[in-house]
Motif scaffolding. Structure first.
Motif, PDB file in Angstrom:
ATOM      1  N   PRO A 217      42.702  45.882  13.488  1.00  0.00           N
ATOM      2  CA  PRO A 217      41.338  45.354  13.330  1.00  0.00           C
ATOM      3  C   PRO A 217      40.682  45.145  14.689  1.00  0.00           C
ATOM      4  N   PHE A 218      39.379  45.340  14.737  1.00  0.00           N
ATOM      5  CA  PHE A 218      38.668  45.234  16.010  1.00  0.00           C
ATOM      6  C   PHE A 218      37.409  44.393  15.835  1.00  0.00           C
ATOM      7  N   ILE A 219      36.941  43.862  16.947  1.00  0.00           N
ATOM      8  CA  ILE A 219      35.767  42.994  16.956  1.00  0.00           C
ATOM      9  C   ILE A 219      34.516  43.818  17.204  1.00  0.00           C
ATOM     10  N   VAL A 220      33.459  43.498  16.494  1.00  0.00           N
ATOM     11  CA  VAL A 220      32.124  44.059  16.751  1.00  0.00           C
ATOM     12  C   VAL A 220      31.182  42.882  16.961  1.00  0.00           C
ATOM     13  N   ILE A 221      30.415  42.935  18.041  1.00  0.00           N
ATOM     14  CA  ILE A 221      29.483  41.845  18.327  1.00  0.00           C
ATOM     15  C   ILE A 221      28.176  42.408  18.842  1.00  0.00           C
ATOM     16  N   ASN A 222      27.090  41.862  18.364  1.00  0.00           N
ATOM     17  CA  ASN A 222      25.778  42.268  18.862  1.00  0.00           C
ATOM     18  C   ASN A 222      25.627  41.837  20.323  1.00  0.00           C
ATOM     19  N   GLY A 223      24.967  42.670  21.099  1.00  0.00           N
ATOM     20  CA  GLY A 223      24.863  42.422  22.532  1.00  0.00           C
ATOM     21  C   GLY A 223      23.844  41.383  22.928  1.00  0.00           C
ATOM     22  N   ASP A 224      23.313  40.631  21.963  1.00  0.00           N
ATOM     23  CA  ASP A 224      22.315  39.596  22.267  1.00  0.00           C
ATOM     24  C   ASP A 224      22.707  38.246  21.681  1.00  0.00           C
ATOM     25  N   ILE A 225      24.012  38.050  21.469  1.00  0.00           N
ATOM     26  CA  ILE A 225      24.502  36.825  20.829  1.00  0.00           C
ATOM     27  C   ILE A 225      25.248  35.961  21.839  1.00  0.00           C
ATOM     28  N   LEU A 226      24.931  34.685  21.862  1.00  0.00           N
ATOM     29  CA  LEU A 226      25.685  33.715  22.650  1.00  0.00           C
ATOM     30  C   LEU A 226      26.241  32.655  21.706  1.00  0.00           C
ATOM     31  N   SER A 227      27.579  32.544  21.669  1.00  0.00           N
ATOM     32  CA  SER A 227      28.227  31.531  20.845  1.00  0.00           C
ATOM     33  C   SER A 227      29.672  31.393  21.324  1.00  0.00           C
ATOM     34  N   PRO A 228      30.199  30.161  21.414  1.00  0.00           N
ATOM     35  CA  PRO A 228      31.551  29.969  21.953  1.00  0.00           C
ATOM     36  C   PRO A 228      32.634  30.280  20.928  1.00  0.00           C
ATOM     37  N   VAL A 229      32.656  31.510  20.430  1.00  0.00           N
ATOM     38  CA  VAL A 229      33.648  31.899  19.430  1.00  0.00           C
ATOM     39  C   VAL A 229      35.010  32.080  20.088  1.00  0.00           C
ATOM     40  N   ASN A 230      36.027  31.535  19.478  1.00  0.00           N
ATOM     41  CA  ASN A 230      37.398  31.772  19.906  1.00  0.00           C
ATOM     42  C   ASN A 230      37.851  33.067  19.248  1.00  0.00           C
ATOM     43  N   PHE A 231      37.758  34.175  19.982  1.00  0.00           N
ATOM     44  CA  PHE A 231      38.039  35.483  19.388  1.00  0.00           C
ATOM     45  C   PHE A 231      39.500  35.620  18.972  1.00  0.00           C
ATOM     46  N   GLY A 232      40.388  34.933  19.669  1.00  0.00           N
ATOM     47  CA  GLY A 232      41.788  34.953  19.260  1.00  0.00           C
ATOM     48  C   GLY A 232      41.975  34.330  17.891  1.00  0.00           C
ATOM     49  N   SER A 233      41.365  33.172  17.678  1.00  0.00           N
ATOM     50  CA  SER A 233      41.451  32.503  16.371  1.00  0.00           C
ATOM     51  C   SER A 233      40.775  33.341  15.292  1.00  0.00           C
ATOM     52  N   LEU A 234      39.675  33.996  15.653  1.00  0.00           N
ATOM     53  CA  LEU A 234      38.974  34.852  14.698  1.00  0.00           C
ATOM     54  C   LEU A 234      39.871  35.989  14.232  1.00  0.00           C
ATOM     55  N   LEU A 235      40.562  36.634  15.158  1.00  0.00           N
ATOM     56  CA  LEU A 235      41.466  37.727  14.791  1.00  0.00           C
ATOM     57  C   LEU A 235      42.629  37.221  13.945  1.00  0.00           C
ATOM     58  N   GLU A 236      43.159  36.044  14.285  1.00  0.00           N
ATOM     59  CA  GLU A 236      44.255  35.482  13.498  1.00  0.00           C
ATOM     60  C   GLU A 236      43.784  35.133  12.084  1.00  0.00           C
ATOM     61  N   PHE A 237      42.567  34.626  11.975  1.00  0.00           N
ATOM     62  CA  PHE A 237      41.996  34.307  10.664  1.00  0.00           C
ATOM     63  C   PHE A 237      41.896  35.580   9.824  1.00  0.00           C
ATOM     64  N   HIS A 238      41.391  36.647  10.432  1.00  0.00           N
ATOM     65  CA  HIS A 238      41.254  37.926   9.720  1.00  0.00           C
ATOM     66  C   HIS A 238      42.620  38.430   9.246  1.00  0.00           C
ATOM     67  N   LYS A 239      43.600  38.329  10.115  1.00  0.00           N
ATOM     68  CA  LYS A 239      44.946  38.793   9.772  1.00  0.00           C
ATOM     69  C   LYS A 239      45.528  37.978   8.623  1.00  0.00           C
ATOM     70  N   LYS A 240      45.326  36.675   8.656  1.00  0.00           N
ATOM     71  CA  LYS A 240      45.873  35.797   7.627  1.00  0.00           C
ATOM     72  C   LYS A 240      45.230  36.069   6.267  1.00  0.00           C
ATOM     73  N   LYS A 241      43.922  36.302   6.267  1.00  0.00           N
ATOM     74  CA  LYS A 241      43.208  36.518   5.004  1.00  0.00           C
ATOM     75  C   LYS A 241      43.457  37.904   4.425  1.00  0.00           C
ATOM     76  N   GLN A 242      43.879  38.862   5.262  1.00  0.00           N
ATOM     77  CA  GLN A 242      44.185  40.231   4.832  1.00  0.00           C
ATOM     78  C   GLN A 242      42.994  40.889   4.133  1.00  0.00           C
ATOM     79  N   ASN A 243      41.804  40.638   4.661  1.00  0.00           N
ATOM     80  CA  ASN A 243      40.604  41.267   4.132  1.00  0.00           C
ATOM     81  C   ASN A 243      40.236  42.486   4.955  1.00  0.00           C
ATOM     82  N   SER A 244      39.277  43.249   4.447  1.00  0.00           N
ATOM     83  CA  SER A 244      38.836  44.440   5.165  1.00  0.00           C
ATOM     84  C   SER A 244      37.821  44.095   6.254  1.00  0.00           C
ATOM     85  N   MET A 245      37.135  42.972   6.096  1.00  0.00           N
ATOM     86  CA  MET A 245      36.144  42.566   7.084  1.00  0.00           C
ATOM     87  C   MET A 245      36.049  41.052   7.114  1.00  0.00           C
TER      88      MET A 245
END
Length: 346
Positions: A217-245
């Motif tokens: 799975p890979f991250i896609v982000i718009n180039g005009d967004i500012l937000s303190p997202v923890n991308f590591g936690s986001l990827l772990e969340f995606h993996k845990k949920k086993q969804n397509s997106m």
């Protein structure tokens, strides 16, 4: 380490507290009552300042503790925790229940420690930014500076902080300027490649230009967004949920400036004066599983809502991941001014 090793009681001596802090190497002790409910915290700095004021090592620690420490609930997202701790310059944050019992201690270094990840990220930076008017006449929107640094550079550094080193950037409008900026200002440890659009491919069509289909799975982000997202936690969340997106969602509050009528046909049932509503909006940050690339037509304009609807239509599942209240989409001149002000404050 067991959380209980950090517990001391209000009547414990300053010396005993120093031993706890030294033995655990956590730089903090948690002051609790007999029910393990939090009544205060004390750091090595608190003790040092107390000794300088004349306290002796045999006095109770309650004299030096912070009786009103910043805390959070157990279900608070990592993004919110990181935002709270960074904003208040604190290194430790106790998580408590409704009775103030301590359930966990969060460390800032754990939230920002970015272990290297093999996942890639794609930053969508090819748009015109036409709503920004003169601001983007000669400059692509992702290069607009916020607090002295281009938005896209802030995004890249944030991805790096969370262990993502291989980044693709989609280019179209004045894309050569983005390439020139990174050539002149390389970010150590980051590998940047470019997806160069010949035509405008929408908000996700450029994914068809990836030279190799990702294996993870890979991250896609718009180039005009500012937000303190923890991308590591986001990827772990995606993996845990086993969804397509996974779609990052931000809570949005608004108030209707009129009285709202509830009708049954032409019959009035009730009226509510200027009601407020809370909804969730798409934050422009996604995790996408590789199989969804099969839905994206080659070198053709294709927008993210189309991919989302196609995914759902084919019976695949999508989760939403809440992001921090600090979220800015730099779409208009007003948003751009706000971005500078809020980024500096936070």
């Amino acid at each position: 380490m067991e959380l209980e090793n950090l517990f001391i009681h209000p009547e414990s001596t300053i010396l005993d507290t120093l031993k706890v802090i030294d033995d655990t190497a956590m730089e903090i002790a948690l002051v609790v009552d007999q029910n393990q409910c939090l009544v205060g915290t004390v750091t090595d700095g608190d003790i040092r300042r107390g000794l300088l004021r004349g306290y002796n090592l045999n006095e109770p620690i309650k004299e030096l503790m912070n009786p009103n420490p910043i805390t959070a609930e157990l279900n608070t997202s990592d993004d919110e925790l990181l935002f709270m701790m960074s904003n208040r310059s604190i290194k430790h944050l106790p998580l408590i229940d409704k009775d103030k019992r301590v359930l966990r201690l969060v460390l800032l270094k754990d939230l920002i420690a970015g272990e290297k990840r093999s996942n890639i990220a794609v930053i969508m930076a090819g748009g015109l930014g036409s709503r920004l008017g003169e601001l983007t006449k000669d400059t692509p929107k992702p290069l607009l500076p916020v607090n002295g640094k281009p938005v896209i550079a802030i995004i890249v550094e944030q991805l790096k902080k969370h262990g993502i080193e291989n980044i693709y950037i989609s280019l179209n409008y004045k894309g050569f300027k983005i390439k020139q900026w990174f050539e002149s200002n390389p970010i150590n440890g980051i590998n940047i490649s470019y997806l160069e659009e010949k035509d405008f491919l929408g908000t996700c069509g450029a994914l068809s230009l990836l030279p190799i289909k990702p294996s993870e799975p890979f991250i896609v982000i718009n180039g005009d967004i500012l937000s303190p997202v923890n991308f590591g936690s986001l990827l772990e969340f995606h993996k845990k949920k086993q969804n397509s997106m996974t779609i990052c969602a931000r809570e949005f509050y608004f108030q209707v400036p009129y009285g709202v009528l509830k009708l049954n046909g032409s019959q009035l049932i009730s009226i509510e004066e200027k009601p407020s509503q809370n909804i969730f909006i798409n934050a422009g940050i996604y995790v996408i599983s590789p199989e969804l690339l099969n839905y994206i037509p080659s070198k053709t304009r294709y927008d993210m809502p189309e991919l989302i609807n196609k995914t759902l239509k084919n019976g695949k599942t999508i989760s939403c991941y809440p992001v921090s209240d600090f979220w800015i989409d730099i779409g208009t001149p007003k948003d751009y001014i706000k971005a500078g002000q809020e980024f500096e404050n936070n």
